[in-house]
Design a protein around this motif. Structure first.
Motif, PDB file in Angstrom:
ATOM      1  N   ARG A 104      -0.362  -0.262  12.452  1.00 40.91           N
ATOM      2  CA  ARG A 104      -0.407  -1.654  12.015  1.00 40.91           C
ATOM      3  C   ARG A 104      -1.823  -2.143  11.735  1.00 40.91           C
ATOM      4  O   ARG A 104      -1.997  -3.278  11.304  1.00 40.91           O
ATOM      5  CB  ARG A 104       0.239  -2.550  13.071  1.00 40.91           C
ATOM      6  CG  ARG A 104       1.724  -2.293  13.278  1.00 40.91           C
ATOM      7  CD  ARG A 104       2.326  -3.242  14.287  1.00 40.91           C
ATOM      8  NE  ARG A 104       3.743  -2.970  14.508  1.00 40.91           N
ATOM      9  CZ  ARG A 104       4.519  -3.645  15.339  1.00 40.91           C
ATOM     10  NH1 ARG A 104       3.990  -4.655  16.056  1.00 40.91           N
ATOM     11  NH2 ARG A 104       5.791  -3.347  15.492  1.00 40.91           N
ATOM     12  N   LEU A 115      -3.595  -1.262   9.394  1.00 38.18           N
ATOM     13  CA  LEU A 115      -3.743  -1.086   7.954  1.00 38.18           C
ATOM     14  C   LEU A 115      -4.307   0.283   7.580  1.00 38.18           C
ATOM     15  O   LEU A 115      -4.763   0.484   6.440  1.00 38.18           O
ATOM     16  CB  LEU A 115      -4.636  -2.177   7.341  1.00 38.18           C
ATOM     17  CG  LEU A 115      -4.444  -3.615   7.833  1.00 38.18           C
ATOM     18  CD1 LEU A 115      -5.309  -4.574   7.019  1.00 38.18           C
ATOM     19  CD2 LEU A 115      -2.991  -4.017   7.763  1.00 38.18           C
ATOM     20  N   HIS A 137      -5.337  -0.238   2.409  1.00 41.32           N
ATOM     21  CA  HIS A 137      -4.113  -1.037   2.380  1.00 41.32           C
ATOM     22  C   HIS A 137      -4.386  -2.451   2.876  1.00 41.32           C
ATOM     23  O   HIS A 137      -5.309  -2.679   3.676  1.00 41.32           O
ATOM     24  CB  HIS A 137      -3.036  -0.382   3.247  1.00 41.32           C
ATOM     25  CG  HIS A 137      -2.437   0.856   2.630  1.00 41.32           C
ATOM     26  ND1 HIS A 137      -1.519   0.808   1.620  1.00 41.32           N
ATOM     27  CD2 HIS A 137      -2.664   2.174   2.888  1.00 41.32           C
ATOM     28  CE1 HIS A 137      -1.172   2.037   1.280  1.00 41.32           C
ATOM     29  NE2 HIS A 137      -1.855   2.891   2.031  1.00 41.32           N
ATOM     30  N   LYS A 138      -3.562  -3.370   2.422  1.00 41.08           N
ATOM     31  CA  LYS A 138      -3.705  -4.768   2.796  1.00 41.08           C
ATOM     32  C   LYS A 138      -2.640  -5.235   3.780  1.00 41.08           C
ATOM     33  O   LYS A 138      -2.583  -6.415   4.104  1.00 41.08           O
ATOM     34  CB  LYS A 138      -3.658  -5.658   1.538  1.00 41.08           C
ATOM     35  CG  LYS A 138      -4.789  -5.371   0.554  1.00 41.08           C
ATOM     36  CD  LYS A 138      -4.704  -6.291  -0.651  1.00 41.08           C
ATOM     37  CE  LYS A 138      -5.842  -6.011  -1.625  1.00 41.08           C
ATOM     38  NZ  LYS A 138      -5.774  -6.896  -2.817  1.00 41.08           N
ATOM     39  N   ASP A 139      -1.796  -4.331   4.205  1.00 39.87           N
ATOM     40  CA  ASP A 139      -0.769  -4.653   5.186  1.00 39.87           C
ATOM     41  C   ASP A 139      -0.520  -3.415   6.034  1.00 39.87           C
ATOM     42  O   ASP A 139      -1.090  -2.353   5.799  1.00 39.87           O
ATOM     43  CB  ASP A 139       0.526  -5.109   4.499  1.00 39.87           C
ATOM     44  CG  ASP A 139       1.362  -6.015   5.404  1.00 39.87           C
ATOM     45  OD1 ASP A 139       1.154  -5.963   6.631  1.00 39.87           O
ATOM     46  OD2 ASP A 139       2.222  -6.758   4.880  1.00 39.87           O
ATOM     47  N   SER A 140       0.343  -3.567   7.024  1.00 43.73           N
ATOM     48  CA  SER A 140       0.624  -2.478   7.954  1.00 43.73           C
ATOM     49  C   SER A 140       1.130  -1.248   7.219  1.00 43.73           C
ATOM     50  O   SER A 140       1.952  -1.339   6.309  1.00 43.73           O
ATOM     51  CB  SER A 140       1.668  -2.939   8.983  1.00 43.73           C
ATOM     52  OG  SER A 140       2.094  -1.873   9.781  1.00 43.73           O
ATOM     53  N   SER A 153       2.695   1.284   2.646  1.00 43.97           N
ATOM     54  CA  SER A 153       2.416   0.068   3.407  1.00 43.97           C
ATOM     55  C   SER A 153       3.546  -0.937   3.247  1.00 43.97           C
ATOM     56  O   SER A 153       4.387  -0.842   2.343  1.00 43.97           O
ATOM     57  CB  SER A 153       1.095  -0.561   2.964  1.00 43.97           C
ATOM     58  OG  SER A 153       1.160  -0.969   1.614  1.00 43.97           O
ATOM     59  N   ARG A 154       3.544  -1.937   4.129  1.00 45.53           N
ATOM     60  CA  ARG A 154       4.616  -2.919   4.164  1.00 45.53           C
ATOM     61  C   ARG A 154       4.625  -3.817   2.934  1.00 45.53           C
ATOM     62  O   ARG A 154       5.689  -4.326   2.537  1.00 45.53           O
ATOM     63  CB  ARG A 154       4.465  -3.776   5.430  1.00 45.53           C
ATOM     64  CG  ARG A 154       5.603  -4.754   5.668  1.00 45.53           C
ATOM     65  CD  ARG A 154       5.357  -5.577   6.922  1.00 45.53           C
ATOM     66  NE  ARG A 154       5.407  -4.727   8.096  1.00 45.53           N
ATOM     67  CZ  ARG A 154       6.528  -4.438   8.758  1.00 45.53           C
ATOM     68  NH1 ARG A 154       7.681  -4.923   8.345  1.00 45.53           N
ATOM     69  NH2 ARG A 154       6.497  -3.670   9.812  1.00 45.53           N
ATOM     70  N   ASP A 155       3.489  -4.043   2.322  1.00 46.11           N
ATOM     71  CA  ASP A 155       3.429  -4.937   1.167  1.00 46.11           C
ATOM     72  C   ASP A 155       3.875  -4.283  -0.127  1.00 46.11           C
ATOM     73  O   ASP A 155       3.754  -4.881  -1.199  1.00 46.11           O
ATOM     74  CB  ASP A 155       2.017  -5.496   1.010  1.00 46.11           C
ATOM     75  CG  ASP A 155       0.976  -4.403   0.802  1.00 46.11           C
ATOM     76  OD1 ASP A 155       1.342  -3.224   0.906  1.00 46.11           O
ATOM     77  OD2 ASP A 155      -0.198  -4.732   0.562  1.00 46.11           O
ATOM     78  N   ARG A 206       9.710  -6.926   1.518  1.00 46.33           N
ATOM     79  CA  ARG A 206       8.713  -6.079   2.151  1.00 46.33           C
ATOM     80  C   ARG A 206       9.331  -4.717   2.467  1.00 46.33           C
ATOM     81  O   ARG A 206      10.533  -4.594   2.682  1.00 46.33           O
ATOM     82  CB  ARG A 206       8.187  -6.719   3.446  1.00 46.33           C
ATOM     83  CG  ARG A 206       7.378  -7.980   3.231  1.00 46.33           C
ATOM     84  CD  ARG A 206       6.060  -7.659   2.530  1.00 46.33           C
ATOM     85  NE  ARG A 206       5.225  -8.838   2.359  1.00 46.33           N
ATOM     86  CZ  ARG A 206       5.225  -9.599   1.271  1.00 46.33           C
ATOM     87  NH1 ARG A 206       6.060  -9.327   0.263  1.00 46.33           N
ATOM     88  NH2 ARG A 206       4.425 -10.639   1.184  1.00 46.33           N
ATOM     89  N   GLU A 219       9.403 -10.425  10.390  1.00 48.94           N
ATOM     90  CA  GLU A 219       9.207 -10.306   8.953  1.00 48.94           C
ATOM     91  C   GLU A 219       9.246 -11.671   8.288  1.00 48.94           C
ATOM     92  O   GLU A 219       8.458 -11.963   7.389  1.00 48.94           O
ATOM     93  CB  GLU A 219      10.296  -9.390   8.374  1.00 48.94           C
ATOM     94  CG  GLU A 219      10.226  -9.232   6.869  1.00 48.94           C
ATOM     95  CD  GLU A 219       8.931  -8.580   6.431  1.00 48.94           C
ATOM     96  OE1 GLU A 219       8.511  -8.848   5.291  1.00 48.94           O
ATOM     97  OE2 GLU A 219       8.329  -7.846   7.229  1.00 48.94           O
ATOM     98  N   ARG A 253       6.002 -13.330   8.761  1.00 49.46           N
ATOM     99  CA  ARG A 253       4.963 -12.786   7.906  1.00 49.46           C
ATOM    100  C   ARG A 253       5.019 -13.384   6.511  1.00 49.46           C
ATOM    101  O   ARG A 253       3.989 -13.591   5.866  1.00 49.46           O
ATOM    102  CB  ARG A 253       5.112 -11.252   7.804  1.00 49.46           C
ATOM    103  CG  ARG A 253       4.728 -10.512   9.080  1.00 49.46           C
ATOM    104  CD  ARG A 253       5.001  -9.027   8.905  1.00 49.46           C
ATOM    105  NE  ARG A 253       4.657  -8.283  10.085  1.00 49.46           N
ATOM    106  CZ  ARG A 253       3.469  -7.724  10.305  1.00 49.46           C
ATOM    107  NH1 ARG A 253       2.524  -7.858   9.411  1.00 49.46           N
ATOM    108  NH2 ARG A 253       3.220  -7.049  11.413  1.00 49.46           N
TER     109      ARG A 253
END
Length: 984
Positions: A164, A166, A187-190, A207-209, A340, A736, A739
């Motif tokens: 998490r 990133l 990355h910009k998210d987890s 990643s999540r994004d 996501r 989520e 977020r």
């Protein structure tokens, strides 16, 4: 009657949380359901739930490469080691930290677990005897936040971690010369997942994004490698070691950290594992000669790189003297911008990536080109929690936590292999009913649906959703082809099990809420009791007309039951503390009501109709004789049914009287015992004649549920309040949603503000015995639990007093070899070994079955029939089984008719097994018929084309016409021969 019931399956709960895994052959999927897991055989369409439990809900599963052992870890980090072949728990262990993911190495020697910000690698248990099955090998650090996933390389020497924070990181299992742990950033998210490609020259990070980065391996030259190494060692001076545990640390002359692993050949004292040296023997000048100029670094490669790793057959992977460069960035352009990435998996051999999203959509992409294969939506309200490929990459398992749904999808043919769902929206089954043959069981839930389940494989066969309110009760007709359901929407509906449709709806003239339903033995009348008008409504099933409304109760009618013998009499129990008897044809009361002194909750007739058991709110079971209308006994079950203490309870479990009563009763097939359940975690079986508790079953040991523990943990109490009531960790879907709103601000709430967070409690709503007496079902808050005596590996129970010194398996085989078939059968039955009895049974010629059937002793008749019923289900010798069944029925029909209650369960087992076999043969026959029709049509097409071609030419000969006719005759003969073989 036997009481060794064991949990055989859990229906109505397909998936709850955690990861879904496949077996080594890819034909079996294992899905976590609460603190248990279900094993789905995808080839034979069967399911079984082993009776092994963790302390709380399972968070992660891992299966050893050989498929022999499984590790299940709950949300608190408590793990169990399970032997899958025997389905027993071998060891308990506590990781002392929540575990997000656990994974075995491909060679099976180690397994890695996430431990907060750290990764722990443990030695996997082997076949030899060990004092401690789990031994910590090494701990790896470096991440700044919790780790989500671990991915091993094919040779078990390296692994990837996604976190998490990133980033993703690449580690080596053992210190490798020239290898530097690498961090993948940008990355910009987890980072949800990280994967190796098939050749391990590319690494993908997801990643999540919705971003997936492709990283390529780049071999460094000598100067670049030395500079890279110096930068890493300079960083190591300022930071703590990334690897610690089973090794010692010191510093070399340059001040860099030096690791001296124990019992690892190839390392000298004081030598840094990051110094680039060749493993080949020779002087340093030989190795330095390989680095002259700007040639790629090859001297640092270990001798034998590219060979197979020991015990795996996989080619070795070497990342020493290499770095990783970002090659490409890809993004999922979805119509829903708020979606996501929640899960994903990558199949190395085919290069296919599956990605699950928070809005219920999963997509397949071909890497490295990032070509979209297809996209499919499974739910519009719930996200996909987990996704996994099977080993050959043809099937994808998907789990939806919010919907409780499990899907196995074959992406090449775009078809479903398995699709199991639970009662939706967090609903649970509240009522249950068996069919006459025990092959199916129906449940009704608070989600307004009625579902039909197969007791053979645990699959959901049909779902009816015509009701608009909670379903409160179910009842089958005696023939088993019609199902009746009562609901709070004021209707009673009848379903046809042959056509799977709602063919009749019964309603009252005024709005009411039906709480119970019952059908008379002939199937002509159906009655339903209400909770608001205190009346009993009677309808005609054929016409749907309302025949009568019987009034007299002064409280809600909680239960209703027809007499099994006299179809004119129906008994009703009410909260007015009375049980009344009615003549449904005349509409009159029969005798005086039975005054019980407490609210009536449930009642049940004995199968012969001579006895009636009534459960009341004070925890008593009153037994009445229906002929003389006198009470013959009372069972006090308050202590037996007492529940546990909830986190919010102000009194102890011993002083809490809220759950000390039974809400459902059911007689066994022989009428000797009563099965009872209530608002508790226990199911009790009582002997009616002695009024004693025979045994009781605990539904679950899941501490995630309220009412499981009798005492609360004092260390979890603060200021008189349990810390379990404080919701410090939100669910994944709520997290989520938070977020998506943006940054968390003090005092700001997001999402559905009316949603309440409560811990679920363990409850048993209804219980029913199977007509065979070999199983029973219980509708609980954990799903529909099926308990059975006929589990794999269970043999007959032998009588020790019936054994002798001369009675041995060798003696049985000698009798069989000497053609003394009847003594062999009797000795095998006395020993009680099922494998030996099967050997004798299959060794008897079919022609002798009618003769031997007449000579089977009556004392072994029921056991022998039950054995044959089981053989019908598991062996293909249908004609052989039919010969034995026909001979036994013809020879002992009179005895069975005289003792119908005793022989009824085994006869129903035979009927159920034969019905399943008939259905299987019918499906095969239908498939063959379709194939023959296709062949016949294709033959006609070929002949017509041949005739048209010959017609165009003037020189058609009679020989060619005769050859075409011969071809048609040969095809017809082949089809008929194949049909005869299928019939045989």
């Amino acid at each position: 009657m036997k009481f060794g019931y064991r949990l055989s399956n859990v229906c109505g709960t397909a998936y709850k949380r955690g990861n879904i895994i496949f077996s080594k052959d890819g034909n079996t999927a294992i899905s976590p359901i609460g603190n248990r897991f279900t094993i789905y055989d995808l080839v034979h369409n069967k399911a079984i739930t082993p009776d092994v439990q963790t302390r709380k809900d399972i968070a992660s599963l891992a299966l050893s490469p050989n498929g022999a052992t499984l590790i299940a870890v709950d949300v608190d980090g408590h793990a169990i080691l399970v032997d899958l072949s025997r389905r027993v728990t071998l060891h308990h262990f506590n990781f002392k930290e929540p575990v997000n993911h656990i994974s075995f190495s491909p060679d099976g020697r180690f397994f890695a677990v996430t431990h907060g910000k750290l990764i722990q690698v443990w030695r996997a248990p082997g076949l030899h005897r060990e004092f401690a099955p789990f031994v910590l090998f090494r701990t790896y650090g470096g991440h700044l936040d919790e780790i989500n996933h671990i991915e091993w390389s094919r040779d078990s020497r390296f692994f990837l971690s996604s976190s998490r924070d990133l980033t993703a990181r690449l580690f080596s299992l053992n210190p490798e010369k020239g290898f530097v742990p690498f961090t993948f950033t940008g990355h910009k998210d987890s980072v949800v997942r990280a994967f190796f490609s098939a050749d391990h020259q590319t690494i993908y990070t997801l990643s999540r994004d919705g971003a997936i980065f492709s990283w390529g391996k780049e071999q460094l030259t000598k100067r670049e490698a030395e500079k890279h190494m110096q930068n890493y060692l300079r960083t190591k001076q300022r930071k703590a070691p990334l690897i610690f545990g089973d090794q010692d640390t010191s510093t070399d002359a340059s001040g860099a950290n030096v690791f001296k692993p124990r019992e690892m050949p190839g390392f000298e004292p004081g030598q840094s594992i990051f110094t680039l040296r060749s493993d080949e023997e020779g002087s340093s000048s030989d190795s330095d000669s390989d680095f002259e100029g700007e040639q790629p670094l090859q001297a640092g490669l270990r001798k034998g790189a590219g060979r197979a790793a020991p015990g795996t057959g996989a080619a070795r992977v070497d990342f020493r003297g290499a770095t990783w460069r970002l090659k490409a960035r890809h993004f999922f352009n979805l119509p829903d911008a708020s979606a996501r990435v929640t899960s994903g998996d990558f199949h190395r051999a085919s290069g296919v990536l599956v990605v699950g999203f928070s809005h219920g959509v999963f997509a397949l992409y071909e890497m490295p080109d990032f070509t979209s294969i297809h996209t499919l939506s499974l739910s519009s309200q719930h996200g996909i929690t987990t996704a996994a490929f099977n080993p050959d990459g043809q099937w994808i398992a998907l789990g939806l936590r919010g919907a409780g749904q499990l899907v196995v999808w074959e992406w090449t043919s775009e078809s479903y292999i398995l699709r199991q769902s639970s009662h939706s929206n967090g609903a649970v089954p509240q009522c249950v009913a068996y069919t006459a043959d025990g092959a199916h069981v129906a449940t009704g839930g608070s989600d307004h649906t009625v579902r039909l389940w197969s007791t053979r494989d645990g699959s959901s066969e049909v779902t009816w959703n015509e009701h608009t309110a909670a379903v409160t009760d179910l009842a089958f007709s005696r023939g088993g082809h019609v199902l009746f359901s009562a609901s709070l929407d004021g209707t009673v509906r009848a379903y046809d099990l042959l056509r799977y449709r709602n063919f009749r709806t019964f309603a009252a003239p005024e709005p009411v809420q039906f709480d119970c339903v019952s059908v008379d033995p002939s199937g002509e009348l159906v009655c339903a009791g209400t909770r608001d008008t205190y009346s009993l409504y009677v309808w005609n099933v054929q016409t749907g007309r309302l025949l009568d409304v019987l009034s007299g109760h002064e409280g809600p009618i909680s239960c209703v039951a027809f007499s099994p013998v006299d179809g004119n009499v129906v008994a009703t129990g009410s909260w007015d503390q009375q049980v009344r008897f009615w003549d449904v044809f005349s509409g009159r009361r029969i005798g005086d009501p039975l005054a019980l002194g407490s609210d009536v909750l449930a009642l049940a007739y004995r199968p012969d109709g001579e006895e009636l058991s009534v459960s009341t709110l004070d925890g008593q079971i009153h037994v009445w004789c229906t002929r003389e209308m006198t009470q013959v006994g009372t069972v006090d079950g308050r202590r037996d049914i007492a529940g546990g203490r909830g986190a919010a309870d102000k009194v102890t479990a011993a002083n809490n009287a809220a759950s000390r009563h039974f809400t459902s009763l059911a007689y066994s097939a022989d009428g000797r015992s009563v099965l009872a359940c209530g608002v508790s975690r226990f199911i009790c079986i009582y002997d009616i004649q002695s009024r004693q508790l025979l045994t009781k079953f605990q539904l679950t040991r899941n501490r995630s549920l309220e009412g499981v523990l009798d005492k609360l943990n004092s260390s979890r109490m603060a200021a008189g309040v349990s810390l379990d009531l404080i919701d410090d960790v939100s669910d994944s879907e709520d997290e989520e949603a938070a977020r998506l709103v943006g940054s968390h601000l003090p005092g700001v709430q997001s999402g559905d503000l009316s949603r309440r967070r409560t811990r679920p409690a363990i409850r048993a709503y209804a219980v029913r015995f199977a007509p065979t007496g070999r199983a029973f079902a219980c509708a609980t808050s954990e799903g529909l639990l099926l308990y059975s005596l006929d589990l794999d590996g269970d043999g007959a129970v032998y009588d020790p007093t019936d054994l002798s010194v001369e009675l041995t398996p060798e003696a049985v085989r000698e009798a069989l070899a000497g053609r003394e078939y009847l003594p062999a059968i009797i000795m095998a039955m006395r020993l009680g070994e099922e494998s030996l009895l099967q050997e004798v049974y299959e060794g008897i010629p079919l022609a002798l079955a009618p003769l031997l059937s007449r000579q089977v002793p009556t004392v072994y008749l029921a056991r022998y029939l039950a054995f044959i019923a089981k053989q019908i289900e598991i062996t293909p010798h249908i004609e052989f089984h039919l010969g034995w069944v026909r001979g036994l029925l013809r020879s002992h029909a009179y005895i069975m008719r005289q003792s119908a209650a005793y022989y009824g369960p085994c006869l129903r087992s035979v009927h159920r097994a034969m019905t399943a076999r008939v259905a299987d043969i019918g499906r095969v026959a239908d498939d063959n018929q379709f194939l023959f029709d296709y062949l016949a049509d294709m033959t006609s097409v070929v002949l017509n084309e041949a005739a048209g071609t010959d017609g165009e030419s003037d020189g058609e000969s009679d020989g060619e016409s005769s050859s075409a006719a011969e071809l048609e005759d040969n095809l017809a003969d082949t089809a008929s021969d194949a049909e005869i073989e299928d019939q045989e």
